[in-house]
Design a protein around this motif. Structure first.
Motif, PDB file in Angstrom:
ATOM      1  N   GLU A  90       0.854  -1.178   0.059  1.00 49.14           N
ATOM      2  CA  GLU A  90      -0.050   0.066   0.069  1.00 49.14           C
ATOM      3  C   GLU A  90       0.869   1.195  -0.129  1.00 49.14           C
ATOM      4  O   GLU A  90       1.813   1.142   0.752  1.00 49.14           O
ATOM      5  CB  GLU A  90      -0.832   0.028   1.151  1.00 49.14           C
ATOM      6  CG  GLU A  90      -1.990   1.070   1.463  1.00 49.14           C
ATOM      7  CD  GLU A  90      -2.752   1.157   2.519  1.00 49.14           C
ATOM      8  OE1 GLU A  90      -3.879   0.727   2.268  1.00 49.14           O
ATOM      9  OE2 GLU A  90      -2.297   1.490   3.763  1.00 49.14           O
ATOM     10  N   THR A  91       0.350   2.036  -0.838  1.00 50.22           N
ATOM     11  CA  THR A  91       1.267   3.348  -0.693  1.00 50.22           C
ATOM     12  C   THR A  91       1.088   4.113   0.589  1.00 50.22           C
ATOM     13  O   THR A  91       0.195   4.041   1.596  1.00 50.22           O
ATOM     14  CB  THR A  91       0.878   4.445  -1.815  1.00 50.22           C
ATOM     15  OG1 THR A  91      -0.819   4.700  -1.582  1.00 50.22           O
ATOM     16  CG2 THR A  91       1.045   4.068  -3.061  1.00 50.22           C
ATOM     17  N   GLY A  94      -2.385   5.610   1.626  1.00 48.90           N
ATOM     18  CA  GLY A  94      -3.281   4.656   1.794  1.00 48.90           C
ATOM     19  C   GLY A  94      -4.326   4.885   0.379  1.00 48.90           C
ATOM     20  O   GLY A  94      -5.232   3.885   0.487  1.00 48.90           O
ATOM     21  N   SER A  97      -3.493   0.411  -3.548  1.00 38.76           N
ATOM     22  CA  SER A  97      -2.973  -0.982  -2.717  1.00 38.76           C
ATOM     23  C   SER A  97      -3.317  -2.094  -3.537  1.00 38.76           C
ATOM     24  O   SER A  97      -4.043  -2.175  -4.385  1.00 38.76           O
ATOM     25  CB  SER A  97      -3.904  -1.295  -1.499  1.00 38.76           C
ATOM     26  OG  SER A  97      -5.424  -1.079  -1.795  1.00 38.76           O
ATOM     27  N   THR A  99      -3.802  -6.309  -2.771  1.00 38.05           N
ATOM     28  CA  THR A  99      -3.919  -6.956  -1.525  1.00 38.05           C
ATOM     29  C   THR A  99      -4.465  -8.372  -1.933  1.00 38.05           C
ATOM     30  O   THR A  99      -5.184  -8.465  -2.977  1.00 38.05           O
ATOM     31  CB  THR A  99      -4.842  -6.125  -0.504  1.00 38.05           C
ATOM     32  OG1 THR A  99      -5.046  -7.147   0.475  1.00 38.05           O
ATOM     33  CG2 THR A  99      -6.279  -5.867  -1.381  1.00 38.05           C
ATOM     34  N   LEU A 149       2.072  -0.343  -7.823  1.00 35.84           N
ATOM     35  CA  LEU A 149       1.893   0.667  -6.877  1.00 35.84           C
ATOM     36  C   LEU A 149       2.316   2.075  -7.406  1.00 35.84           C
ATOM     37  O   LEU A 149       1.673   3.008  -7.495  1.00 35.84           O
ATOM     38  CB  LEU A 149       2.307   0.484  -5.624  1.00 35.84           C
ATOM     39  CG  LEU A 149       1.672  -0.460  -4.696  1.00 35.84           C
ATOM     40  CD1 LEU A 149       2.506  -0.919  -3.315  1.00 35.84           C
ATOM     41  CD2 LEU A 149       0.342  -0.440  -4.256  1.00 35.84           C
ATOM     42  N   ALA A 170      -7.851   0.124  -5.369  1.00 40.58           N
ATOM     43  CA  ALA A 170      -7.472  -1.095  -4.733  1.00 40.58           C
ATOM     44  C   ALA A 170      -7.489  -2.297  -5.808  1.00 40.58           C
ATOM     45  O   ALA A 170      -8.515  -2.365  -6.511  1.00 40.58           O
ATOM     46  CB  ALA A 170      -8.253  -1.421  -3.380  1.00 40.58           C
TER      47      ALA A 170
END
Length: 241
Positions: A90-91, A94, A97, A99, A149, A170
């Protein structure tokens, strides 16, 4: 010199490793020459190497890009097989991301909302069961996380500069089931017309520049999906519904 190379998807599968230390005598060593040397050293992988893109220090590199021994080098294949990268990230702000956990669209939307913005949108890309007469049971995603990212941040910056809009993205890796979200894009802007434009730009730019791969898993087998490697100069070769 010795060059450390990250490999992904089917390229890693054929060569037998996700990382490779390659010794090259050429000086200067360019991205195009590296592909030639790798193809000669790994003939079984040569067809995939030929259509792969080289990334140097997390940027897509033209053939004449020079590579230093300290460079972070990766081969970005168009259509491949393999296992998802275990790491996620994640940067710092925030907003972006990668995930392996289920995505929460409402939480992402909260990150972009602004008291001076009158419009906000959520784009949610989900796993579709039927494509024509072909039935999908799940999708399998892999990403080059650090570069992904970085590219997501670049998309967000472009959206801020062009539309004065906020953006958060995301993306899932690993196994994504039917109706589950693989990507969520949240955008807010002062007005609805620019919000629509910025949201559309985000998903189209993501498909072109962010290194993520998708495998369609079916009861009858599986297939890695991608586009013609000649279709884009710099592409991560993935598709969305």
């Amino acid at each position: 010199m010795h060059v450390s190379i990250r490999l992904f998807a089917g390229l890693a599968e054929v060569i037998g490793s996700s990382t490779l230390t390659f010794h090259a005598h050429e000086s200067p060593l360019t991205a195009g020459k590296l592909k030639e040397l790798l193809s000669a050293s790994y003939p079984d992988a040569a067809p995939q190497i030929k259509v792969s893109l080289v990334a140097v220090d997390r940027e897509y590199a033209p053939d004449d890009t020079e590579i230093a021994e300290s460079s972070e080098v990766a081969l970005i294949p168009p259509v491949s097989g393999g296992e998802p990268e275990a790491a996620a990230g994640e940067t710092a702000d925030g907003l972006f991301s990668i995930t392996a956990h289920p995505l929460k669209a409402e939480l992402l939307l909260e990150k972009v909302q602004d008291v001076n913005h009158g419009a906000s949108l959520l784009f949610v890309g989900t796993t579709r069961e039927m494509t024509g007469d072909q039935q999908t049971t799940s999708l399998h995603y892999e990403a080059y996380v650090p570069m992904a990212l970085k590219k997501l941040q670049e998309i967000g910056l472009e959206i801020q500069e062009r539309w004065q809009a906020h953006c958060a993205i995301a993306h899932r890796i690993g196994l994504v089931g039917i109706k589950e979200a693989s990507v969520v894009i949240a955008v807010s802007a002062p007005h609805r017309d620019t919000c629509y434009e910025a949201s559309r730009y985000a998903i189209e730019a993501l498909k072109v520049s962010v290194p993520v791969w998708k495998k369609d898993i079916r009861d009858s087998g599986s297939q890695w999906l991608g586009k013609d490697p000649q279709a884009e100069e710099s592409s991560s070769y993935k598709q969305y519904s």
